[in-house]
Motif scaffolding. Structure first.
Motif, short mmCIF file in Angstrom:
data_model
loop_
_atom_site.label_atom_id
_atom_site.label_comp_id
_atom_site.label_asym_id
_atom_site.label_seq_id
_atom_site.Cartn_x
_atom_site.Cartn_y
_atom_site.Cartn_z
N HIS A 73 0.83 -1.20 0.00
CA HIS A 73 0.00 0.00 0.00
C HIS A 73 0.87 1.26 0.00
N SER B 141 0.58 4.08 -2.90
CA SER B 141 0.26 5.49 -2.65
C SER B 141 1.36 6.39 -3.20
N LYS C 20 0.92 6.63 -6.95
CA LYS C 20 -0.20 7.51 -7.29
C LYS C 20 0.20 8.97 -7.11
#
Length: 523
Positions: free
Chosen positions: A458, A462, A465
């Motif tokens: 994760h 992130s 992104k």
């Protein structure tokens, strides 16, 4: 998620259980636990005690020694007869994987991607720890990864050649020669997420020689079967369908026979589909020309090109394509669940008898038992539990040992192949000592490495992104008219008053004069 480890000796006489920083050794022949040095109340040997979560427990081939390693960076070797800690080594980083070789060497991998080989001192089984503690082991560098090493396996071929397979969180499995690990044999790509566990099985050829095959499980929920020398993916069970499938080269039927000179496994002779090309229309051949030298004459007839036949489906496409691509294969994994770790393959254990493969997935109250037949997976049965199983391991008799939660404690259960139906596994009776509480108190800090892998996944997602949004931000501003006008006005100065003020400031500011512009400086 709770973390626990179980290991079985090659002859089935010893069972080792670990939870948190505690480890227990059970002698199945004597039906009693072996008192380890740290279990004694009066023991002052703090050097033979783990202070962090134990990540790997292995027993050697002769059932004389046991190895443990974990987050406290310690590698400890125990005498399985008297329970003494006979060797130790403090490593520089936290350890995440371990393997006990037949020659007595210990292979460990840490969270920074470095794999080391540890050599035991001379005659460690006959010696005992002294007042200063157990003797130190010698360390040699083996190989390195760029990320956490999740599991280690060593495969031995009929020609006595050895290969070491190491998996990491970068979705790959590196197969190198052993002990000369600087020579990479192959790299297995195919998992769409981190690789969590490795194990090995065997494929029997026509000359009765057994070729070792590698079984891997990953965070994408799939179990994959590999031929290590060529990094060829033989079959896949479960998981999400790969968005970028790896092209597979198919061998003609007349060349699909096994090669006796090499140990490579032939590609199965899949049935070829009928040749069809729905978008093509048949062209009428023109009449042949009577005078080919005359340019005005019609061109000679050209043969109609045959459409390329679609390649036969690979084992991966047969299993993962669609909801149920083949009878007996479960449904496709949920992508949202896999991002949270639910359905990710947490552990794999194989048995030489019947070529069984037990698969434990995180967050699911069941264990899937597969069978390897002809280089392909076949779902044999599923074992349901009331709670989520913690760890699994096969013994030499194909009995599956499972650690399960019982309230605030941990207990053991065992399953075997049913005599009435070979496609089912039934629950067997466990010794009263193992039916009781193996670990009366649960260690809340003992979390599996899968939790760290999920957090790492994760975090990378992130950050990716964030970088993508930062890269696309100028394009979004240019495409939006209101934003573009605002940007243009800010660049142009905004108003006439501001432009005039800037011009006045420039006029009032004196220009720099160099020393060479003054004539007095020239001589």
């Amino acid at each position: 998620m709770k973390h626990a480890v179980i290991a079985v000796s090659p002859d089935g006489s010893l069972l080792a259980f670990a939870h948190g920083s505690q480890v227990r050794l059970f002698n199945a022949r004597l039906a009693k636990f072996v008192a380890l040095a740290h279990d004694e109340k009066d023991s002052t040997r703090t050097a033979g005690r783990h202070t962090g979560t134990i990540r790997a427990v292995k027993i050697d081939g002769q059932s004389r020694q046991m190895m443990t390693c974990g987050d406290d960076k310690l590698v400890l070797v125990w005498n399985c007869v008297n329970g003494e800690c006979i060797a130790r080594k403090l490593m520089p980083k936290k350890l995440s994987a371990g393997y006990f070789c037949r020659d007595g060497r210990i292979i460990v991998g840490d969270k920074t991607g470095v794999v080391h080989a540890l050599s035991l001192p001379t005659n460690p089984a006959n010696g005992t720890s002294n007042e200063k503690g157990p003797p130190e082991m010698h360390v040699d560098f083996v190989l390195g990864h760029f990320s956490t090493v999740t599991d280690i396996q060593i495969l031995t071929f009929p020609d006595k050649k050895k290969l070491i397979a190491t998996a990491d969180v970068e979705k790959k499995i590196v197969v190198s020669r052993f002990p000369g690990s600087f020579e990479i044999e192959s790299i297995c790509f195919g998992h769409t997420s981190y690789v969590t566990t490795l194990d090995k099985t065997a494929f029997e050829t026509e000359d009765k020689s057994k070729i070792p095959l590698l079984v891997s499980g990953g965070g994408d929920g799939s179990v994959r079967l590999w031929e290590t020398k060529t990094a060829r993916l033989l079959d896949t069970f479960g998981g999400l369908k790969s968005r970028n499938p790896i092209p597979t080269h198919h061998t003609p039927a007349n060349k699909a026979q096994p090669d006796k000179k090499s140990n490579s496994m032939p590609i199965p002779n899949w049935p070829k589909p009928p040749i069809s090309h729905p978008g093509a229309t048949a062209r009428k051949p023109t009449a042949p020309s009577t005078s080919p030298e005359d340019p005005s004459s019609p061109t000679p007839a050209q043969p109609i090109p045959k459409p390329c036949p679609t390649p036969p489906p690979t084992p991966t496409q047969q299993i993962t394509g669609g909801k149920r691509a083949r009878e007996g294969i479960g449904e496709k994994a949920d992508e949202n669940g896999l991002e949270k770790g639910i359905g990710a393959v947490a552990e794999i254990s194989t048995s030489r008898i019947n070529s069984l493969v037990a698969v434990r997935k995180a967050g699911l109250n069941k264990i899937e038992v597969l069978r390897v037949e002809g280089g392909m997976f076949r779902l044999m049965t599923e074992i349901e539990f009331d709670t989520t199983p913690l760890c699994i391991a096969f013994d030499p008799a194909a009995h599956l040992w499972v650690l399960v939660l019982r309230g605030n404690s941990i207990g053991a259960e065992v399953f075997g192949v049913s005599h009435e139906d070979e496609m089912k596994m039934e629950k067997l009776e466990v010794h009263k000592t193992l039916q009781a509480e193996l670990f009366p108190k649960l260690d809340e800090n003992a979390q599996p490495l899968l939790v760290e892998f999920i957090n790492m996944y994760h975090g990378r997602k992130s950050r990716k992104k964030m970088r993508t949004d930062r890269h696309l931000e100028p394009a979004k501003k240019a495409s939006n008219p209101s934003v573009a006008v605002a940007v243009a006005s800010s660049v142009s100065g905004g108003s006439k008053a501001e432009e005039e003020r800037e011009v006045m400031d420039i006029e009032e500011k004196p220009l720099p004069v160099s020393s060479h512009s003054d004539p007095e400086n020239y001589h």
